[in-house]
Design an enzyme around this catalytic site. Structure first.
Site, PDB file in Angstrom:
ATOM      1  N   LYS A 705       0.805  -1.225   0.000  1.00 52.15           N
ATOM      2  CA  LYS A 705       0.000   0.000   0.000  1.00 52.15           C
ATOM      3  C   LYS A 705       0.838   1.276   0.000  1.00 52.15           C
ATOM      4  O   LYS A 705       0.296   2.371  -0.117  1.00 52.15           O
ATOM      5  CB  LYS A 705      -0.909  -0.001   1.240  1.00 52.15           C
ATOM      6  CG  LYS A 705      -1.975  -1.074   1.208  1.00 52.15           C
ATOM      7  CD  LYS A 705      -2.844  -1.056   2.434  1.00 52.15           C
ATOM      8  CE  LYS A 705      -2.311  -1.928   3.552  1.00 52.15           C
ATOM      9  NZ  LYS A 705      -2.299  -3.370   3.311  1.00 52.15           N
ATOM     10  N   GLU A 732      -4.717  -4.279  -7.136  1.00 50.90           N
ATOM     11  CA  GLU A 732      -6.019  -4.752  -6.629  1.00 50.90           C
ATOM     12  C   GLU A 732      -5.919  -5.196  -5.174  1.00 50.90           C
ATOM     13  O   GLU A 732      -6.801  -4.930  -4.360  1.00 50.90           O
ATOM     14  CB  GLU A 732      -6.507  -5.919  -7.504  1.00 50.90           C
ATOM     15  CG  GLU A 732      -7.811  -6.545  -7.075  1.00 50.90           C
ATOM     16  CD  GLU A 732      -8.981  -5.574  -7.193  1.00 50.90           C
ATOM     17  OE1 GLU A 732      -9.379  -5.265  -8.306  1.00 50.90           O
ATOM     18  OE2 GLU A 732      -9.485  -5.128  -6.132  1.00 50.90           O
ATOM     19  N   ALA A 737      -7.707  -7.469  -0.154  1.00 49.82           N
ATOM     20  CA  ALA A 737      -6.971  -8.644  -0.641  1.00 49.82           C
ATOM     21  C   ALA A 737      -7.491  -9.074  -2.011  1.00 49.82           C
ATOM     22  O   ALA A 737      -7.441  -8.294  -2.955  1.00 49.82           O
ATOM     23  CB  ALA A 737      -7.029  -9.776   0.377  1.00 49.82           C
ATOM     24  N   GLY A 790      -3.561 -16.114  14.926  1.00 48.89           N
ATOM     25  CA  GLY A 790      -2.734 -15.591  13.831  1.00 48.89           C
ATOM     26  C   GLY A 790      -3.443 -14.566  12.971  1.00 48.89           C
ATOM     27  O   GLY A 790      -3.010 -14.256  11.866  1.00 48.89           O
ATOM     28  N   GLU A 793      -1.382  -8.736  13.364  1.00 52.92           N
ATOM     29  CA  GLU A 793       0.050  -8.529  13.122  1.00 52.92           C
ATOM     30  C   GLU A 793       0.767  -9.022  14.376  1.00 52.92           C
ATOM     31  O   GLU A 793       0.131  -9.148  15.445  1.00 52.92           O
ATOM     32  CB  GLU A 793       0.336  -7.031  12.934  1.00 52.92           C
ATOM     33  CG  GLU A 793      -0.254  -6.421  11.667  1.00 52.92           C
ATOM     34  CD  GLU A 793       0.387  -6.961  10.398  1.00 52.92           C
ATOM     35  OE1 GLU A 793       1.618  -7.187  10.388  1.00 52.92           O
ATOM     36  OE2 GLU A 793      -0.354  -7.205   9.425  1.00 52.92           O
ATOM     37  N   ASP A 804      -3.607   1.058   9.086  1.00 48.64           N
ATOM     38  CA  ASP A 804      -3.739   0.219   7.892  1.00 48.64           C
ATOM     39  C   ASP A 804      -5.076   0.507   7.193  1.00 48.64           C
ATOM     40  O   ASP A 804      -5.141   0.614   5.974  1.00 48.64           O
ATOM     41  CB  ASP A 804      -3.644  -1.249   8.330  1.00 48.64           C
ATOM     42  CG  ASP A 804      -3.655  -2.176   7.136  1.00 48.64           C
ATOM     43  OD1 ASP A 804      -2.728  -2.061   6.314  1.00 48.64           O
ATOM     44  OD2 ASP A 804      -4.603  -2.977   7.013  1.00 48.64           O
ATOM     45  N   LYS A 808      -5.982   2.233   3.409  1.00 45.85           N
ATOM     46  CA  LYS A 808      -6.936   1.730   2.412  1.00 45.85           C
ATOM     47  C   LYS A 808      -7.933   2.835   2.036  1.00 45.85           C
ATOM     48  O   LYS A 808      -8.312   2.983   0.875  1.00 45.85           O
ATOM     49  CB  LYS A 808      -7.664   0.499   2.954  1.00 45.85           C
ATOM     50  CG  LYS A 808      -6.703  -0.703   3.046  1.00 45.85           C
ATOM     51  CD  LYS A 808      -7.303  -1.879   3.778  1.00 45.85           C
ATOM     52  CE  LYS A 808      -6.296  -3.011   3.859  1.00 45.85           C
ATOM     53  NZ  LYS A 808      -6.650  -4.044   4.818  1.00 45.85           N
ATOM     54  N   GLY A 925      -5.403 -12.668   4.570  1.00 47.54           N
ATOM     55  CA  GLY A 925      -4.845 -14.020   4.478  1.00 47.54           C
ATOM     56  C   GLY A 925      -4.022 -14.146   3.215  1.00 47.54           C
ATOM     57  O   GLY A 925      -4.301 -13.513   2.189  1.00 47.54           O
TER      58      GLY A 925
END
Ligand code: ADP
Ligand code: ASP
Ligand code: MG
Length: 949
Positions: A705, A732, A737, A790, A793, A804, A808, A925
Site C-alpha cells: 500500500k 487490486e 486482498a 494468527g 500482526e 492500515d 486503504k 490471508g
C-alpha cells in the site's frame, strides 16, 4: 535493400542468381538461367556495368543481395530482360521456358530399369552410427523400412573424421603421436566389429581394416617425413571413417539376412573442385558409373559411403566437412529416389539452433528454398548443398531423429501449403532464424560513387581477386556507400585489395574510406513470402530494438525468403532469442520478478507453480518467473525458475540480494517481450522505485500500500506516468486482498457512475475482533484470541491503531479523485493512550485488560439500542473527506451480519443510491491476497493481448 530512384514504380523484371542459378523474374514469372557459381559475381557486375553504360537511360535502381550466396538480386527497369537474354558474352545460358517453378538443367541419360521411385535413400549421421549398439539400431531401422529398394548412406562413426584429420595434422607437424592416434582409430573399429560380427564377415572386415591401417601408416609416415601432405592425401586419409562404417553396417545387415552390398562411392561419384571449399558433382559421369556399378551389384539394399567421391581423374576427394547429407541428396537424384530420409540426433529442423534457443520448435514442413536458406545460415542439421540435387526431381527430404522414432520429423519439399497455425499469423511467414558468426563488414564510402557505372563491379572484382567469399551485400539508395560482409579471416586481404584498387579514388577524395567493422554476425529470418508480407520486417526490427540491439546493415532478398541483418557478434545469441520469441512465443509471454518471497510472495509462487502450465496450454499466457529477491538473497534464472523447488535453488544458487542487478536481469532477458515486477513487500523503499520501473517500460503489480498511500505528489506523478504510457500498474490486492474492490470501483468510475460514499470494514483483524466481541466476552480476551489464531500482526497495536485501514481509505479516496494526504484522515485508534508507548508486545497484552471497561460500556450502549460496534473506514466523496472510526450499526445492517474475518465494502453511488453495491468476503490471508495479485497478473496478460476466455 530496396531503394528508390525516380521512376521506381515502373520496374518489373528482376534477375536473381540463386546459388549459382541465375533467375530472371518477370512479374510473377521466373525464367531459369543456367547455374553460375558465386565466383561469377564480379563478372556479372561487370557485365551489368557495361550494360549500364550501354543503355541510354541508366537503369539500375536496386542492388540487393540476401546474405546467402544462393540468392542475389539485381533489379532493373523494364526492358532489361531482352538485353540480358541477347547478351551472348554474359555466359549465362537463358533457358527458353518461362515458368513459375525453378527448373533444372536436363541430364540426358538413359535410365536403367533399376532406378526410380522404388528406391528409398536413408542417410545416417555420425551420432547414429557412433557405437556398435547404434549401428545395430540403424540396421534394424533399415530392415524395418518396407521400401522395395534401399540405399543407405552412412557417415563415419562420430568423431572419427575429426580423428582422421587430426592424424594428418600431427603427421604434418612431425608429431609422432600420430602412431598412437592411428592405433586408437584401429582399436575403435576393431572393437565395434567384434561386438557386431562373427565368422567370415568379421574376418573379412578385420582383414580390410588392417590393410587400410597399414596403408595409412605408410602414408602418414611419408607425410611425417615430408612435413607436408597434399590436399588429396588429406582427403584420402579423412574418408576412411566412411569406408569402415559402410562395411560394418552392410555386414550387420547381411548377418540379419538381408541381401546387401556396400558401395565405395569413390567408384561412382565424380566431382569437380569448385573453389571456396566446394565441389560440383558431375552428374552425367556419375550416372554412367552408377549404371555400371548397379549392373555388377544387383542388390536391393546398398550401403554407400557418405562424404567421399573421386575427381574425374579418379583421385579420391571429399564433399567437404559434413558432406554426407550432400552425398545422400546426390544419390537421391542419381537414383531418382522416392525420398531421402536424413537420420540425425534431433527431432527435425528447429525454428532456430536448439543449442542457442531452448524455445525453438520443430518445423513440420519447409520448402526447398526455406531449407536452403536455413542451412546456409548455419542450421547445420542439413548441409547447405543438400537441397539442389533433390529439388531437381521433386524428391522430398525427411529429417528424423534416430533416438526418437515417434517424432514425425521435418519434411522438406516443394513449397508446401502454408500451414495456418493457431498462434500468430506471422509465424506462417517466418519459419526460422539462423546465424553466421565470425564475419566482418566492409564499407566502401564516398560521394564519388554515386552514378558512376562500374564501381560495384570494381569492388567485387577486387574482392574476388583475393578469393574472399561475399556473404551479404547492401547498398544504400544514395549509392554513397556499398557495404558487404566477408568471413573475418579474409577481411584484411579484402581491405588491402580494395585500398590498392581504389588508391587513386581515395587520394582524390572520390572515395572517402574503406572501413572495416570487425566482430560481426549475421542473423537471418527465413520464410516463404516473408519479405513481401506487411508487418514481418517491422516485427523483426521492433524485437531487435526492444532488445537494444543495433543493426549495422540490412539486406532483404527479393526472393522473399530472407531478411538478413548484420549485428555485433556479442549481441548475436540475444538477438536470436529476441526475434525468435517475438515470432514464436506467445504474445503474452511475461518475465516476472518477485520481490519479497515472504508469506504472500511465497503463496503467489505456489499458485504460479500450480497454474502456469495450464495457463500456457489453455490461454496462451506464458508467465516465467525470472528472478526472486528477498531482503538478503536473490535467485536469478535465464529461462525461468523451476517453481517446484525455488527454495532449494535459492539456498544452492542464490546470490547476495541486489535490487538493481535483479531488475536489470529480469528486464534484460530479451527473449521475453514483457516484464513485470511484483512487489510483495510492505517496503516504502521498494515502492519508491515504481516510477522509474514504469518509466522504463516495466509493469508493476503489488499488494503493497505504500506507494498509493504515500506522499500525494509522488502518487500523482506515478499515476500520470501510468496514464501516459502503455505500461501497467495494478494494485487490486492493496484493498480487500483478493476481493474485487479496486476493479469494481474503476468499472463504476469508467462507466460514468458518480461515487457518493464508500464505507467498509477493511480490516480482517478488526472485523474478526468486533464480530467476536459479543455477550460477556471482554475486548482484551477477544484480542488475545485473535492474536493466538494468527489474525493479527505480531504486534496487535498495528491493527488496533487503524493506520492500515486509513491507508486503504486514502487509496480508495485517491482513486475517486480526492487529493488527500494520509494525515488528512482522522483515525480513531483503539489502542488506549497509556499503552501506545508501552515497549513490548507482551507488556501491551498484559495491560490491555485494565482498559476493557471503556469499550465494554460502548458495546453495551450499542447493544441497548439494538446495534453493534463496527470499526470502519469511510470515503465521503461528496464532502471530499475520509475517516476511520468505530461506528454503530443496526443489527439488521449488512455490516452487522459479518462473521469471521470477512471484509465488507458498500459503494453508494448515483446508480446504487437506494441500495449500495456491496462486496463482501474474506479480505485477509495469504491465499486470497496472493490470489488478488495473481488476478492482476492475468489482467496484465489480457491487456497485453491474451485471449479472453
Ligand atoms: P549429423 O552428424 O547427424 O549429420 P549434425 O551434427 O551435422 O548431425 O547436425 C545435427 C545438429 O544440428 C543438431 O544436433 C543440432 O544441434 C544442430 N542444429 C543447428 N541448428 C539447427 C536447427 N535449426 N534445427 C535442428 N538442428 C540444428
Ligand atoms: N564424416 C564427415 C564429417 O564429419 C561427413 C559427415 O559426417 O557428414 O565431416
Ligand atoms: Mg551433419
Amino acid at each position: 535493400m530496396w531503394f528508390t530512384s525516380g521512376a521506381l514504380s515502373t520496374f518489373s523484371p528482376a534477375i536473381f542468381i540463386i546459388s549459382g542459378t541465375l533467375l530472371l523474374w518477370l512479374r510473377r514469372k521466373m525464367a531459369l538461367l543456367t547455374p553460375v557459381s558465386s565466383s561469377y559475381l564480379p563478372r556479372l557486375y561487370s557485365q551489368l556495368a557495361a550494360y549500364d553504360a550501354a543503355v541510354e537511360n541508366k537503369s539500375r535502381i536496386c542492388l540487393s543481395n540476401a546474405s546467402s550466396t544462393f540468392q542475389r538480386s539485381l533489379i532493373y527497369k523494364a526492358g532489361l530482360s531482352s538485353h540480358l537474354e541477347k547478351r551472348e558474352s554474359c555466359n549465362f545460358k537463358v533457358s527458353a521456358s518461362v515458368t513459375t517453378e525453378v527448373s533444372t538443367p536436363e541430364v540426358s541419360v538413359k535410365l536403367p530399369i533399376v532406378k526410380g521411385d522404388t528406391w528409398a535413400i536413408h542417410k545416417f549421421g555420425g551420432t547414429c552410427v557412433g557405437t556398435a549398439q547404434r549401428i545395430q539400431n540403424v540396421a534394424n531401422i533399415v530392415m524395418e523400412d518396407g521400401s522395395e529398394r534401399k540405399l543407405v548412406v552412412v557417415s563415419a562413426m562420430s568423431k572419427v573424421t575429426d580423428m582422421m584429420y587430426d592424424l594428418i595434422e600431427k603427421a604434418q607437424s612431425r608429431d609422432d603421436s600420430y602412431e598412437l592416434a592411428l592405433d586408437a582409430v584401429y582399436e575403435k573399429h576393431k572393437l565395434t566389429a567384434v561386438e557386431l560380427l562373427d565368422g567370415d564377415e568379421l574376418a573379412t572386415f578385420l582383414a580390410a581394416l588392417s590393410l587400410d591401417i597399414n596403408n595409412l601408416r605408410a602414408m602418414l609416415r611419408a607425410i611425417y617425413i615430408a612435413g607436408h601432405g597434399t590436399e588429396s592425401f588429406s582427403a584420402f586419409v579423412a574418408g576412411h571413417g566412411e569406408l569402415w562404417s559402410a562395411q560394418i553396417l552392410s555386414a550387420v545387415l547381411r548377418k540379419g539376412g538381408i541381401d546387401c552390398t556396400w558401395m565405395d562411392t569413390r567408384d561412382v561419384l565424380i566431382v569437380n573442385p569448385a573453389g571456396s571449399n566446394q565441389v560440383d558433382p558431375d552428374y552425367e559421369e556419375s550416372e554412367q558409373r552408377l549404371d555400371n556399378w548397379l549392373l555388377k551389384h544387383p542388390s536391393k539394399v546398398v550401403v554407400a559411403t557418405g562424404f567421399i567421391a573421386s575427381t574425374p581423374q579418379n583421385i579420391p576427394t571429399t564433399l567437404k566437412r559434413d558432406g554426407s547429407d550432400f552425398s545422400a541428396a546426390i544419390m537421391g537424384a542419381l537414383f531418382r529416389a522416392r525420398q531421402v530420409t536424413i537420420w540425425t540426433d534431433v527431432d527435425g529442423v528447429y525454428s532456430a539452433d536448439p543449442r542457442k534457443v531452448s524455445e525453438a520448435v520443430i518445423l513440420n514442413t519447409l520448402s526447398y528454398q526455406e531449407a536452403w536458406e536455413m542451412s546456409y545460415f548455419g542450421a547445420n542439421v542439413l548441409h547447405p548443398r543438400t537441397i539442389i540435387p533433390v529439388m531437381q526431381y521433386d524428391i522430398p527430404i525427411i529429417i528424423r531423429n534416430i533416438f526418437n522414432l515417434s517424432a514425425p520429423g521435418t519434411k522438406i519439399c516443394r513449397a508446401p501449403v502454408i500451414e495456418v497455425e493457431e498462434k500468430q499469423k506471422l509465424i506462417t511467414y517466418v519459419k526460422g532464424f539462423a546465424t553466421i558468426d565470425n564475419l566482418a563488414l566492409v564499407n566502401v564510402e564516398g560521394t564519388g560513387m554515386a552514378g558512376v557505372p562500374g564501381t560495384a563491379s570494381a569492388i567485387f572484382a577486387a574482392v574476388k581477386d583475393v578469393g574472399a567469399n561475399v556473404v551479404m551485400i547492401s547498398q544504400a539508395s544514395s549509392e554513397h556507400s556499398v557495404c558487404f560482409a566477408v568471413p573475418e579471416k579474409e577481411v584484411k586481404a579484402v581491405a588491402k585489395a580494395l585500398e590498392a584498387r581504389f588508391r587513386q579514388a581515395l587520394s582524390a577524395g572520390r572515395l572517402s574510406q574503406v572501413a572495416i567493422i570487425p566482430n560481426c554476425s549475421i542473423l537471418a529470418a527465413v520464410g516463404q513470402k516473408m519479405a513481401s508480407t506487411p508487418g514481418v520486417s517491422a516485427t523483426l526490427f521492433n524485437a531487435l530494438a526492444k532488445a537494444n540491439i543495433n543493426v549495422r546493415a540490412i539486406a532483404q532478398g527479393s526472393s522473399e525468403y530472407n531478411i538478413t541483418v548484420v549485428i555485433k557478434r556479442e549481441d548475436c545469441v540475444r538477438a536470436l532469442r529476441a526475434v525468435h520469441s517475438r515470432f514464436y512465443l506467445s504474445k503474452t509471454s511475461i518475465a516476472v520478478g518477485i520481490i519479497g518471497p515472504g508469506l504472500i510472495g511465497a503463496t503467489l509462487l505456489n499458485q504460479l507453480r500450480d497454474q502456469a502450465a495450464i495457463l500456457k496450454e489453455k490461454s496462451n499466457i506464458d508467465l516465467r518467473v525470472m528472478g526472486i529477491i528477498g531482503s538478503k538473497k536473490m535467485l536469478l534464472s535465464d529461462m525461468g525458475i523451476d517453481l517446484s523447488k525455488w527454495k532449494e535453488l535459492q539456498k544452492e544458487k542464490g546470490e547476495k540480494a541486489d535490487l538493481e542487478k535483479f531488475v536489470h536481469h529480469v528486464r534484460g532477458n530479451h527473449f521475453i517481450p514483457n516484464t513485470v515486477l511484483v512487489d510483495c513487500t510492505s517496503s516504502t523503499e521498494v515502492a519508491d522505485h515504481y516510477h522509474d520501473w514504469l518509466h522504463t517500460g516495466i509493469h508493476v503489480i503489488t499488494p503493497n500500500k505504500k506507494a498509493n498511500s504515500g506522499p500525494l505528489d509522488k502518487y500523482l506523478k506515478l499515476r500520470s506516468l501510468q496514464k501516459q504510457s502503455f505500461t501497467h500498474y495494478f494494485y487490486e490486492a492493496t484493498v480487500g486482498a483478493g476481493l474485487p474492490i479496486m476493479h469494481t470501483l474503476r468499472d463504476l468510475l469508467q462507466t460514468g457512475d458518480k461515487i457518493i460514499r464508500i464505507e467498509g470494514i477493511f480490516s480482517g483483524t478488526l472485523s474478526y475482533i468486533f464480530n467476536s466481541f459479543v455477550d460477556t466476552r471482554s475486548f482484551s480476551e477477544v484480542v488475545m484470541e485473535a492474536k493466538a489464531a494468527g489474525y493479527t500482526e505480531p504486534d496487535p497495536r498495528d491493527d488496533l491503531a487503524g493506520t492500515d485501514v486509513a491507508r486503504k481509505v486514502i487509496i480508495l479516496a485517491r482513486e475517486c479523485g480526492l487529493n488527500l494526504e494520509l494525515s488528512d484522515i482522522p483515525v480513531q485508534s483503539l489502542v488506549p493512550d497509556p499503552l501506545k508507548e508501552t515497549a513490548s508486545v507482551n507488556d501491551f497484552m498484559q495491560q490491555l485488560p485494565s482498559f476493557d471497561s471503556d469499550i465494554a460500556t460502548k458495546r453495551q450502549a450499542a447493544e441497548d439500542s439494538g446495534e453493534v460496534l463496527r470499526y470502519v473506514g469511510v470515503v465521503d466523496v461528496k464532502n471530499q473527506k475520509g475517516v476511520v472510526e468505530l461506528r454503530r450499526y443496526k443489527k439488521q445492517h449488512p455490516f452487522a451480519q459479518l462473521s469471521g474475518s470477512d471484509n465488507i465494502i458498500a459503494f453508494t453511488t448515483e446508480r446504487y443510491n437506494k441500495q449500495p453495491l456491496i462486496v463482501r468476503g474474506p479480505g485477509a490471508g495469504a491465499e486470497v491476497t496472493a490470489g488478488g495479485v495473481f488476478s492482476d497478473l492475468l489482467r496484465l496478460a489480457s491487456n497485453l493481448g491474451a485471449p479472453s476466455c
